[in-house]
Design an enzyme around this catalytic site. Structure first.
Site, PDB file in Angstrom:
ATOM      1  N   CYS A   1      35.161  29.995   2.624  1.00  0.00           N
ATOM      2  CA  CYS A   1      33.989  29.212   2.241  1.00  0.00           C
ATOM      3  C   CYS A   1      34.208  28.903   0.765  1.00  0.00           C
ATOM      4  CB  CYS A   1      32.698  29.999   2.464  1.00  0.00           C
ATOM      5  SG  CYS A   1      31.246  29.218   1.707  1.00  0.00           S
TER       6      CYS A   1
ATOM      7  N   CYS B   1      34.782  21.592   1.867  1.00  0.00           N
ATOM      8  CA  CYS B   1      33.770  22.372   2.578  1.00  0.00           C
ATOM      9  C   CYS B   1      34.396  22.771   3.910  1.00  0.00           C
ATOM     10  CB  CYS B   1      32.547  21.477   2.804  1.00  0.00           C
ATOM     11  SG  CYS B   1      31.306  22.148   3.905  1.00  0.00           S
TER      12      CYS B   1
ATOM     13  N   ASP C   1      30.779  18.038  -0.320  1.00  0.00           N
ATOM     14  CA  ASP C   1      30.411  19.403   0.079  1.00  0.00           C
ATOM     15  C   ASP C   1      28.913  19.401   0.335  1.00  0.00           C
ATOM     16  OD1 ASP C   1      30.533  22.170   0.569  1.00  0.00           O
ATOM     17  OD2 ASP C   1      30.056  22.644  -1.506  1.00  0.00           O
TER      18      ASP C   1
ATOM     19  N   THR D   1      32.988  24.146   6.528  1.00  0.00           N
ATOM     20  CA  THR D   1      32.175  23.774   7.679  1.00  0.00           C
ATOM     21  C   THR D   1      32.405  22.311   8.045  1.00  0.00           C
ATOM     22  OG1 THR D   1      30.523  25.355   6.875  1.00  0.00           O
ATOM     23  CG2 THR D   1      29.831  23.837   8.595  1.00  0.00           C
TER      24      THR D   1
ATOM     25  N   HIS E   1      32.437  28.678  -1.700  1.00  0.00           N
ATOM     26  CA  HIS E   1      31.717  29.486  -2.672  1.00  0.00           C
ATOM     27  C   HIS E   1      32.440  30.787  -3.013  1.00  0.00           C
ATOM     28  CE1 HIS E   1      28.245  27.049  -1.366  1.00  0.00           C
ATOM     29  NE2 HIS E   1      27.733  27.331  -2.533  1.00  0.00           N
TER      30      HIS E   1
ATOM     31  N   GLU F   1      25.371  30.859  -4.925  1.00  0.00           N
ATOM     32  CA  GLU F   1      24.417  29.810  -5.310  1.00  0.00           C
ATOM     33  C   GLU F   1      23.451  30.333  -6.385  1.00  0.00           C
ATOM     34  OE1 GLU F   1      23.756  26.514  -4.444  1.00  0.00           O
ATOM     35  OE2 GLU F   1      25.456  26.252  -3.081  1.00  0.00           O
TER      36      GLU F   1
END
Lengths: 278, 278
Positions: free
Chosen positions: B185, B74, B10, B76, B187, B153
């Site tokens: 995502c 991840c 990630d 992306t 997160h 984060e």
């Protein structure tokens, strides 16, 4: 290829419980099911014979329906034929034992797991080996219950007689402290209600059909093989080598789909396949 | 090979939510996780650059840890690199998008699905394409929410400020009649509580990490690649190209495992890999 059917094979109608789960999870997939009712039960047969029958059915479904993936919707066939078919067929082949074992391993807390199945599946020790390989802390109690297949085939699923038979057959599981029981024959999910009543709420029942449908989904998506035309409720084809009327009756009782009209399949269509030439 | 580690990559710590699900479902598997924090965020970068970074990490994990399977933890990186890596690596590579999309397709009843993700993932249209390919009745509303990454984060997961930011960002979803939202995502599952509160109980939240862990399980079992030594709570290794202290803090807050002590990894170890030679 993506829009080809998923094939299912079983010795009879029990595998319809696996088909039902796949149709529920993947409503846009075409399916084709072959019940080899003329040669059932597979359970007491030698593994080599079950392997040959399964290879015949796989070859038939590949030729006639160009299936993109084959589900061995039968614990006995999975125990006898899965490794060979995975090595020899060009399409993915999924059995019910590894997914069912994994679901049990993920569900148990006491690491004591029961398995009820046909004599053939129990003798193969396939569940026992898979469950302890997945986590050696597990101990497995296996029990052959062919009488439960007869109840399901007779559609005697909830009667006092069914309850009595199930209670008598499962008596050896009392006192084993299992917290998870694998319904290791595709007929047994039909008897879920009485099995749960006999064992009480402290035992989780695992239907390998549900776990197998999840595996089929993951593999189709991984290989980008899922149907992309997206028609919901698409074509489902049924063959039986046995009696069409009794097949249709069972299928229409157990499945939530459009009425089932199976096609009669002469056993010659399977036995005359030259497996050497495949 | 069966006893080798599963690799995870990630751009930062978000992928730990995927790792957590795999550790929960497969407690006997060794794992190795690489967070490329020095180069985050990946979201705004060109796809070609994200592909190169992902290839570097894959090559590193194969050489250093001989991983048996790689999870692109991840969204992306999955959108930018999955097809290429699946074609070029000798081990299975699993992304989070196909499993997450499938879980949403199986959950929705209205066939109106929302996706929140980084700008890069939204721009790639990967979820939209996958969800409508799996069932064309679906319509997808996508929304880029990079601000939510910052909240996660900063570990600001439940404060009034977090609620305010989430409510403002998700305002465009009001009135779209979605009944299912993909947390696109890695997160975002950390913000599940506030997201659910903003959208109300009528919207099901889909964590692709859970779906991905199910796919990893199915693939390991299908290829007979699951760990057979069966030590529960086996070794987990963590690398970060960024700050070890902040990585460890996040990991220890989010994971339920033994204390995490990440190894610092100089970026050179990734950038000096000769991808041509792989």
């Amino acid at each position: 290829m993506r829009n080809a059917a998923i094939g299912f094979m079983d010795s009879g109608v029990g595998g319809l419980t696996v088909l039902r789960e796949v149709q529920r999870l993947l409503p846009t997939e075409k399916t084709v099911y072959l019940g080899d009712q003329q040669r059932l039960p597979y359970g007491p047969r030698p593994q080599s014979e079950v392997l040959t029958f399964t290879q015949q059915i796989a070859a038939f479904l590949q030729r006639r329906d160009q299936i993109k993936l084959l589900v061995l919707a039968c614990n006995t066939a999975t125990a006898a034929a899965l490794p060979t078919l995975q090595q020899t067929l060009a399409i993915p082949v999924v059995g019910v034992i590894a997914p069912g074992a994994r679901a049990a391993v993920q569900a148990t807390k006491t690491h004591k797991i029961g398995v009820i199945a046909t004599a053939g599946t129990v003798k193969s020790q396939a569940y026992q080996r898979t469950i302890t390989a997945q986590d050696p802390r597990n101990t497995v109690t296996s029990l052959a219950c062919p009488e439960l297949v007869q109840l399901a085939e007779a559609n005697d699923l909830t009667s006092p007689h069914a309850l009595q038979v199930v209670a008598a057959k499962l008596a050896p599981l009392q006192g084993t402290q299992i917290d998870t029981l694998v319904l290791g024959c595709t007929h047994f999910p039909l008897l879920r209600q009485v099995i749960q009543r006999v064992l009480g709420p402290g035992v989780q029942l695992i239907d390998p059909g549900t776990a197998t449908a999840n595996t089929v989904t993951a593999l189709l998506d991984y290989w980008n093989l899922a149907n992309s035309t997206g028609q919901p409720q698409p074509q489902a084809t049924y063959y039986t080598t046995g009696d069409v009327v009794s097949f249709d009756r069972a299928a229409n009782q157990w499945l939530d789909t459009a009425p089932v009209h199976a096609q009669a399949l002469a056993l010659d269509a399977l036995t005359q396949i030259n497996l050497e030439a495949e």
